[in-house]
Write an enzyme that holds these catalytic residues in place. Structure first.
Site, mmCIF file in Angstrom:
data_model
loop_
_atom_site.group_PDB
_atom_site.id
_atom_site.type_symbol
_atom_site.label_atom_id
_atom_site.label_comp_id
_atom_site.label_asym_id
_atom_site.label_seq_id
_atom_site.Cartn_x
_atom_site.Cartn_y
_atom_site.Cartn_z
ATOM 1 C CE LYS A 48 37.653 41.075 33.152
ATOM 2 N NZ LYS A 48 36.641 41.135 34.186
ATOM 3 C CG ASP A 67 37.975 45.292 38.850
ATOM 4 O OD1 ASP A 67 38.139 45.710 37.691
ATOM 5 O OD2 ASP A 67 37.485 44.178 39.119
ATOM 6 C CD GLN A 112 34.164 38.818 35.574
ATOM 7 O OE1 GLN A 112 35.319 38.985 35.238
ATOM 8 N NE2 GLN A 112 33.208 39.671 35.236
#
Ligand SMILES: NC(=O)c1ccc[n+]([C@@H]2O[C@H](COP(=O)([O-])OP(=O)(O)OC[C@H]3O[C@@H](n4cnc5c(N)ncnc54)[C@H](OP(=O)(O)O)[C@@H]3O)[C@@H](O)[C@H]2O)c1
Length: 301
Positions: free
Chosen positions: A54, A121, A98
């Site tokens: 990322k 997300d 994460q």
């Protein structure tokens, strides 16, 4: 004839090049660099790899990534304080925590604490609600990437029967919602299967588009697939494999495989995504798109 490959990696690079151009223009117009805060708690080796991917994807597209590496023993309170700080920081446009989080951390509470405007997300209940009503703020990265892949390969979803194996909040459920939406990349008839589904193969064999998000190596076999179907493999599984090296000695090596038995299914399917190089690179790419969209939304206020 063996299936044609849906090249997720190549498509991801193409989309990243487009995002890079969009970022350049955005920076020129606003003097603001889109920034993604990435929070990693603990030492999970797979998570370390995902987070590095990322970071480098952000750099590749001219975005800023701000890393927060916290120890395994981090408390809920400490993590919530960090989220609060990032929520209030106007130079941060997206916040990614994460997963999985270490045991003892209340995952739902942490994810719910991210303000919906920075929830790149698309896990926040407000964003999930907006998606289900067909007026999304952000689209969840993995389903978004899969939808883009099919659209960009000109593979029609309208009127098709999509069967999804898996009902998780990250893959299966949001994937179903995107295929149900009206318009391009949607308008499909959707069936979602899970571990309690009976006669699974009977259902998967009816799929024009089969999406596997199970977490079990090579679970989908050729006899579960309709000839000519589009097969999208979301799974990422690490397995041990015995090989014979150049000296003729047996060795155990680790290999990344999907939820689909690629070798047999490719002989039946019309299109198939490989693992690696399929859905994974697209997921990271759509995270970048969401971060840019987040920066746009927050700057327009
Ligand atoms: N490529 C990417 O970017 C990406 C992104 C996210 C995830 N992944 C990968 O995708 C896979 C799925 O991830 P996830 O987070 O959705 O996993 P998850 O939360 O564990 O969900 C797995 C789903 O599969 C279902 N399932 C398990 N065994 C089954 C069986 N025998 N028959 C039918 N359904 C079965 C489960 O059913 P129940 O609900 O009944 O338990 C569950 O709904 C994993 O390999 C993960 O690493 C990849």
């Amino acid at each position: 004839m063996p299936a044609q490959i849906l090249d997720g990696k190549g498509m991801a690079n193409k989309i990243r090049a487009e995002i890079k151009d969009e970022v350049e223009l955005f920076v020129k117009e606003t003097n603001i660099q889109p920034a993604l805060a990435v929070v990693l708690v603990g030492e999970n080796p797979a998570s370390q790899v995902y987070v590095r991917n990322k970071e480098s994807a952000c750099a590749q597209t001219g975005m800023k990534s701000i890393m927060f590496r916290l120890p395994e023993e981090t408390t809920n309170e400490k993590l919530l304080t960090l989220i609060d700080t990032l929520n209030a920081d106007t130079s941060v446009h997206g916040i990614l925590v994460q997963l999985p989080l270490p045991e003892g951390i209340d995952e739902k509470k942490i994810l719910d604490a991210i303000v919906p405007e920075k929830d790149v997300d698309a896990f926040h209940p407000e964003n999930v609600g907006l998606i289900s009503q067909g007026r999304p703020r952000f689209l969840p990265c993995t389903p978004y990437g899969i939808q883009q892949l099919l659209i960009r390969y000109n593979l029609e979803t309208k009127g098709k029967h999509v069967v999804i194996i898996g009902r998780s909040d990250i893959v299966g459920k949001p994937m179903g919602m995107l295929f149900l939406q009206k318009g391009l990349g949607g308008d499909a008839t959707v069936t979602i299967c899970h571990s309690r589904t009976t006669n699974l193969a009977e259902i998967t064999k009816q799929a024009d588009i089969l999406v596997a998000g199970i977490g079990k190596a090579k679970f989908v076999t050729a006899d579960m697939v309709k000839p000519g179907a589009i097969v999208v493999d979301v799974g990422i599984n690490r397995i041990e494999k015995e090989i014979v090296d150049e000296k003729g000695e047996k060795k155990i090596v680790s290999q990344l495989v999907g939820d689909v038995d690629f070798e047999s299914v490719k002989e039946v399917a019309g299109w198939i995504t490989p693992v690696p190089g399929g859905v994974g690179p697209l997921t990271v790419t759509m995270l970048l798109q969401n971060t840019l969209n987040g920066a746009r939304g927050q700057t327009a206020k």
